[in-house]
Motif scaffolding. Structure first.
Motif, PDB file in Angstrom:
ATOM      1  N   THR A 139     -16.990  -5.400 -46.325  1.00 28.26           N
ATOM      2  CA  THR A 139     -16.393  -4.214 -46.855  1.00 28.26           C
ATOM      3  C   THR A 139     -17.087  -4.312 -48.097  1.00 28.26           C
ATOM      4  O   THR A 139     -17.153  -3.241 -48.821  1.00 28.26           O
ATOM      5  CB  THR A 139     -14.938  -4.532 -46.768  1.00 28.26           C
ATOM      6  OG1 THR A 139     -14.569  -5.612 -47.606  1.00 28.26           O
ATOM      7  CG2 THR A 139     -14.413  -4.286 -45.502  1.00 28.26           C
ATOM      8  N   ALA A 140     -17.476  -5.225 -48.839  1.00 31.07           N
ATOM      9  CA  ALA A 140     -17.900  -5.149 -50.122  1.00 31.07           C
ATOM     10  C   ALA A 140     -19.293  -4.762 -50.075  1.00 31.07           C
ATOM     11  O   ALA A 140     -19.601  -4.133 -51.038  1.00 31.07           O
ATOM     12  CB  ALA A 140     -17.978  -6.797 -50.791  1.00 31.07           C
ATOM     13  N   LEU A 180     -13.014 -13.606 -43.760  1.00 31.01           N
ATOM     14  CA  LEU A 180     -13.915 -13.829 -45.110  1.00 31.01           C
ATOM     15  C   LEU A 180     -15.204 -12.882 -44.896  1.00 31.01           C
ATOM     16  O   LEU A 180     -15.395 -12.131 -45.809  1.00 31.01           O
ATOM     17  CB  LEU A 180     -14.217 -15.429 -45.353  1.00 31.01           C
ATOM     18  CG  LEU A 180     -13.245 -16.018 -46.007  1.00 31.01           C
ATOM     19  CD1 LEU A 180     -14.148 -17.397 -46.365  1.00 31.01           C
ATOM     20  CD2 LEU A 180     -13.022 -15.329 -47.443  1.00 31.01           C
ATOM     21  N   MET A 188     -10.741 -17.414 -39.227  1.00 31.18           N
ATOM     22  CA  MET A 188     -10.857 -17.187 -40.760  1.00 31.18           C
ATOM     23  C   MET A 188     -12.333 -16.898 -41.129  1.00 31.18           C
ATOM     24  O   MET A 188     -12.443 -16.050 -42.197  1.00 31.18           O
ATOM     25  CB  MET A 188     -10.559 -18.803 -41.163  1.00 31.18           C
ATOM     26  CG  MET A 188      -9.039 -19.218 -41.200  1.00 31.18           C
ATOM     27  SD  MET A 188      -8.911 -20.695 -41.679  1.00 31.18           S
ATOM     28  CE  MET A 188      -6.991 -20.712 -41.760  1.00 31.18           C
ATOM     29  N   SER A 189     -13.026 -17.364 -40.672  1.00 30.77           N
ATOM     30  CA  SER A 189     -14.799 -16.709 -41.020  1.00 30.77           C
ATOM     31  C   SER A 189     -14.773 -15.474 -41.014  1.00 30.77           C
ATOM     32  O   SER A 189     -15.418 -14.745 -41.944  1.00 30.77           O
ATOM     33  CB  SER A 189     -15.637 -17.488 -40.154  1.00 30.77           C
ATOM     34  OG  SER A 189     -15.351 -18.821 -39.783  1.00 30.77           O
ATOM     35  N   LEU A 224     -10.676 -21.055 -36.859  1.00 28.03           N
ATOM     36  CA  LEU A 224     -11.830 -21.294 -37.621  1.00 28.03           C
ATOM     37  C   LEU A 224     -12.825 -20.110 -37.558  1.00 28.03           C
ATOM     38  O   LEU A 224     -12.981 -19.340 -38.852  1.00 28.03           O
ATOM     39  CB  LEU A 224     -12.841 -22.589 -37.345  1.00 28.03           C
ATOM     40  CG  LEU A 224     -14.115 -22.910 -38.201  1.00 28.03           C
ATOM     41  CD1 LEU A 224     -13.695 -22.927 -39.649  1.00 28.03           C
ATOM     42  CD2 LEU A 224     -14.853 -23.690 -37.589  1.00 28.03           C
ATOM     43  N   GLU A 281     -20.976   5.588 -50.504  1.00 28.87           N
ATOM     44  CA  GLU A 281     -20.083   6.270 -50.789  1.00 28.87           C
ATOM     45  C   GLU A 281     -19.789   6.514 -52.063  1.00 28.87           C
ATOM     46  O   GLU A 281     -19.478   7.559 -52.679  1.00 28.87           O
ATOM     47  CB  GLU A 281     -18.513   5.943 -49.982  1.00 28.87           C
ATOM     48  CG  GLU A 281     -18.872   5.226 -48.653  1.00 28.87           C
ATOM     49  CD  GLU A 281     -19.253   6.478 -47.439  1.00 28.87           C
ATOM     50  OE1 GLU A 281     -18.651   7.551 -47.929  1.00 28.87           O
ATOM     51  OE2 GLU A 281     -19.578   6.220 -46.616  1.00 28.87           O
ATOM     52  N   VAL A 282     -19.992   5.370 -52.993  1.00 36.08           N
ATOM     53  CA  VAL A 282     -19.624   5.547 -54.408  1.00 36.08           C
ATOM     54  C   VAL A 282     -20.732   6.526 -55.009  1.00 36.08           C
ATOM     55  O   VAL A 282     -20.159   7.415 -55.637  1.00 36.08           O
ATOM     56  CB  VAL A 282     -19.676   4.350 -55.059  1.00 36.08           C
ATOM     57  CG1 VAL A 282     -19.522   4.153 -56.568  1.00 36.08           C
ATOM     58  CG2 VAL A 282     -18.680   3.203 -54.248  1.00 36.08           C
ATOM     59  N   LEU A 313     -14.252  -9.371 -45.430  1.00 37.20           N
ATOM     60  CA  LEU A 313     -14.053  -9.128 -46.818  1.00 37.20           C
ATOM     61  C   LEU A 313     -15.460  -8.788 -47.593  1.00 37.20           C
ATOM     62  O   LEU A 313     -15.328  -7.863 -48.353  1.00 37.20           O
ATOM     63  CB  LEU A 313     -13.557 -10.463 -47.531  1.00 37.20           C
ATOM     64  CG  LEU A 313     -11.926 -10.599 -47.125  1.00 37.20           C
ATOM     65  CD1 LEU A 313     -11.161 -11.621 -48.106  1.00 37.20           C
ATOM     66  CD2 LEU A 313     -11.017  -9.022 -47.519  1.00 37.20           C
ATOM     67  N   LYS A 338     -19.810  -0.099 -48.618  1.00 37.73           N
ATOM     68  CA  LYS A 338     -19.684   1.347 -49.082  1.00 37.73           C
ATOM     69  C   LYS A 338     -20.194   1.603 -50.372  1.00 37.73           C
ATOM     70  O   LYS A 338     -19.973   2.864 -50.864  1.00 37.73           O
ATOM     71  CB  LYS A 338     -18.330   1.614 -49.150  1.00 37.73           C
ATOM     72  CG  LYS A 338     -17.366   0.802 -48.525  1.00 37.73           C
ATOM     73  CD  LYS A 338     -16.554   0.269 -49.435  1.00 37.73           C
ATOM     74  CE  LYS A 338     -16.425  -1.385 -49.436  1.00 37.73           C
ATOM     75  NZ  LYS A 338     -15.878  -1.776 -50.714  1.00 37.73           N
ATOM     76  N   SER A 339     -21.402   0.853 -50.763  1.00 37.26           N
ATOM     77  CA  SER A 339     -22.042   1.378 -52.029  1.00 37.26           C
ATOM     78  C   SER A 339     -22.438   2.921 -52.041  1.00 37.26           C
ATOM     79  O   SER A 339     -22.353   3.684 -52.919  1.00 37.26           O
ATOM     80  CB  SER A 339     -22.982   0.542 -52.425  1.00 37.26           C
ATOM     81  OG  SER A 339     -23.709  -0.492 -51.346  1.00 37.26           O
TER      82      SER A 339
END
Lengths: 334, 317
Positions: free
Chosen positions: A22-23, A16, A12-13, A9, A29-30, A19, A26-27
């Protein structure tokens, strides 16, 4: 046991959370990379979205040709986001939505539903299609003039059907009945069937079409077609391309010769000859069009749909020996 | 190092900006999932007609719009075609005694030919520049509002209907046909009714999908049942995890629609991650599996028996 479950568990957490982290991570960097663009217009990079309908030999070759053309011209200044709808038409809409919302510079749509989804998704970003046979029908344009008049252009995989018919006539002048086999799920095949039937009928053949719905009933349909006709014509049909073996196993013992619309189908189905186009060349041509749009600022609305750069008459030596057919020198061996 | 470069190359804003489009597509499939929910969950009937009626909804809508009929009327006629499809499956099952899965498959494959006839080929485009469409990938912001309204209205109607005497009889038919028969209710009629209603929703959703993507394709229904089922189950599991025992029928329906949205969000996520495209389905399946597993495993660890067990073990030690 209970600990194991807890560990799973937690893992898996973490997966997620990673994920989503990482979202968020890196704003900055953009925003770092964006300002450097305008300073040096020469070093500008291009983002291109490629939406391909399904994994398939011909479509893969077209995508590869497209990428190669742009990479040859632009090197690492071009970035590709290559997506594949895996055969589900509505996923091509999901893909095009992704492309439009991330603001790609150009969309390359490989196959008819991909092009239709791209047309629906945007009227601003330039779109290039490939592996599409008839743009007028595919895009629902009434007065087809060879140009779309909007943000769309591309290349057509239409092999010249009049020349295909002429080739069939050249090899089998004495045959009477020609059977055309294709998959009822493929719009391009139906179009080819219609056009080549007209040409062949004008030449005095009696032509009959045989359609199948998927690979399961191909065998039955092919048997009927082969037993009733002197010559079989196979259009550039994706389902036939994947199941050409089946046709070969019926046609060869029955000694019924095949003329195919494309090289891959011709060799796999034990065909006698074909007038061949290369999907790689077609994709490469599409890539050159993309270069003209991106770098030279051409407007896709005014660009004519282009066709395969060259057609080659090719024959299958083994099969010709079996049938005792000798062909003029202009035919190349497959 | 490569891994870091990969993570840096992902642009989180793109994921966000693609979200509205995924939501519209998700709600369209969520409406389809409502249809699947009626047969699979309420009626306990494995109905595979939907692959056929979804494509039929798309085909009929597009062909009628091309013939100059306004989109809402085209969509209504497509919905009636879906109803007929459901009735045929019901007829095959109840009058001719064909088992449920087979009856659905027979109708489904008949629709392949019918759809080819309707489309006069395998694919027809409906150009958003030329026709006034209800939803379109071109106008996502207005589409999202339209779809939210559609979903809310449909969920409310279904909630009301399954509370009426007839609706309750359908639910009871799924739960315990013997008991329903004993009450003097014609269970065959209830089955046919539910199948018709379910396929109405499916064809309606197919009609919206074809407008959204700008074309109808003979293959657009293939695998629809899988997406519909996934949406139903994702919705149920997530609803159960978030709301648990306070879940009522209305919220259940809302979560079925939400299940479709989550499914398309996952596909968008996998695409955004730029996974190798050949692995799209594998990754989609994996992420959905994680979504489904977490609430289950969480429930297991929070189970009162587990606490009791632990307490007992400590006392014994």
């Amino acid at each position: 046991m209970k600990n194991m479950k807890r560990i799973i568990l937690i893992l898996m957490s973490i997966a997620l959370v990673l994920l989503s982290l990482t979202a968020c991570g890196k704003s900055p960097e953009v925003s770092d990379t964006t300002p450097s663009g305008p300073e040096q217009p020469e070093a500008q990079s291009y983002n291109i979205g490629i939406c391909q309908l399904v994994q398939h030999e011909a479509l893969d070759a077209a995508t590869k040709g497209f990428r190669d053309a742009l990479t040859d011209k632009l090197g690492d200044k071009v970035k590709f986001d290559e997506q594949n709808a895996n055969g589900e038409p509505d996923i091509s809409a999901t893909i095009c939505n992704q492309f439009v919302s991330s603001g790609v510079d150009l969309i390359m749509a490989n196959a008819t539903p991909a092009l239709q989804a791209a047309q629906t998704s945007t009227n601003k970003i330039p779109i290039l299609g490939t592996s599409v046979t008839d743009y007028g029908t595919a895009l629902d344009i009434d007065d087809w003039t060879g140009k779309t008049g909007k943000n769309i252009s591309g290349t057509s995989d239409l092999a010249p059907l009049d020349q295909q018919a002429a080739m069939l006539h050249e090899i089998f002048p004495d045959a009477h009945k020609v059977g055309i086999i294709y998959c009822s799920a493929e719009p391009n095949s139906k179009y080819q069937d219609k056009v080549i039937t007209e040409h062949l009928t004008d030449m005095g053949y009696s032509v009959k079409s045989y359609t199948f719905s998927d690979s399961n009933d191909l065998q039955t349909v092919a048997k009927a077609a082969i037993s009733e006709n002197d010559v079989i014509y196979l259009p550039t049909d994706n389902t036939i391309a994947s199941n050409a073996e089946i046709i070969k196993n019926i046609a060869l013992p029955a000694k019924v010769p095949i003329i195919a619309g494309e090289e891959g189908i011709c060799s796999a189905s034990g065909g006698v000859a074909t007038l061949s186009i290369s999907y790689y060349d077609l994709g490469y041509t599409t890539g050159e069009m993309a270069y003209e749009i991106l770098v030279n600022g051409k407007d896709p609305a005014t660009m004519e749909i282009r066709y395969a750069p060259k057609f080659t008459k090719k024959y299958n030596p083994d099969i010709c020996d079996t049938f005792g057919i000798t062909l003029p020198d202009e035919y190349e061996a497959l | 190092m490569e891994l870091i470069a990969y993570f840096l190359s992902l642009k989180p804003l793109n994921l966000l900006s693609a979200l509205p489009g995924n939501i519209v597509q998700g709600i369209i499939w969520g409406i389809m999932a409502l249809g699947v929910f009626i047969t699979f969950r309420l009626l306990n009937f494995a109905d595979l007609t939907v692959d056929g009626t979804f494509a039929a909804g798309g085909a009929v809508t597009v062909v009628l719009i091309l013939a100059g009929i306004p989109a809402p009327i085209a969509l209504a006629i497509a919905t009636i075609v879906g109803l007929l499809g459901g009735l045929v499956t019901g007829f095959l099952h109840t009058i001719l005694g064909i088992p449920d899965i087979l009856a659905g498959i027979l109708t489904q494959i008949s629709f392949w030919s019918i759809n080819l006839l309707v489309l006069d080929g395998a694919n027809r485009a409906v150009n958003v520049d030329k026709y006034h469409l209800i939803v379109s990938l071109r106008n996502i912001s207005s589409s999202i509002v339209t779809m939210l309204v559609f979903a809310a209205v449909l969920v409310s109607i279904l909630y009301w209907y399954f509370g009426t005497e007839q609706g309750s009889a359908i639910r009871a038919t799924g739960n315990n046909p013997q008991m329903v028969k004993a009450q003097g209710i014609n269970i065959d009629f209830m089955k046919v009714l539910a199948l018709g209603l379910s396929n109405c929703l499916v064809a309606f959703s197919g009609g919206l999908m074809s407008q959204f993507q700008g074309f109808a394709d003979i293959k657009m229904g293939q695998g629809a049942i899988v997406i519909g089922l996934a949406a139903v189950i994702i919705g149920e599991v997530i609803g159960d995890a978030l709301i648990g025992k306070y879940m009522n029928f209305y919220i259940k329906l809302v979560f079925v629609v939400l299940g479709g949205v989550i499914y398309y969000f996952v596909i968008g996520l996998v695409m955004w991650l730029r996974m190798p495209t050949d692995l799209l389905k594998l990754f989609t399946a994996s992420v959905v599996a994680i979504f489904l597993a977490i609430p289950y495993l969480k429930a297991k660890t929070n189970n009162s028996f587990v606490f009791a067990n632990k307490g007992g073990a400590q006392k014994n030690a």
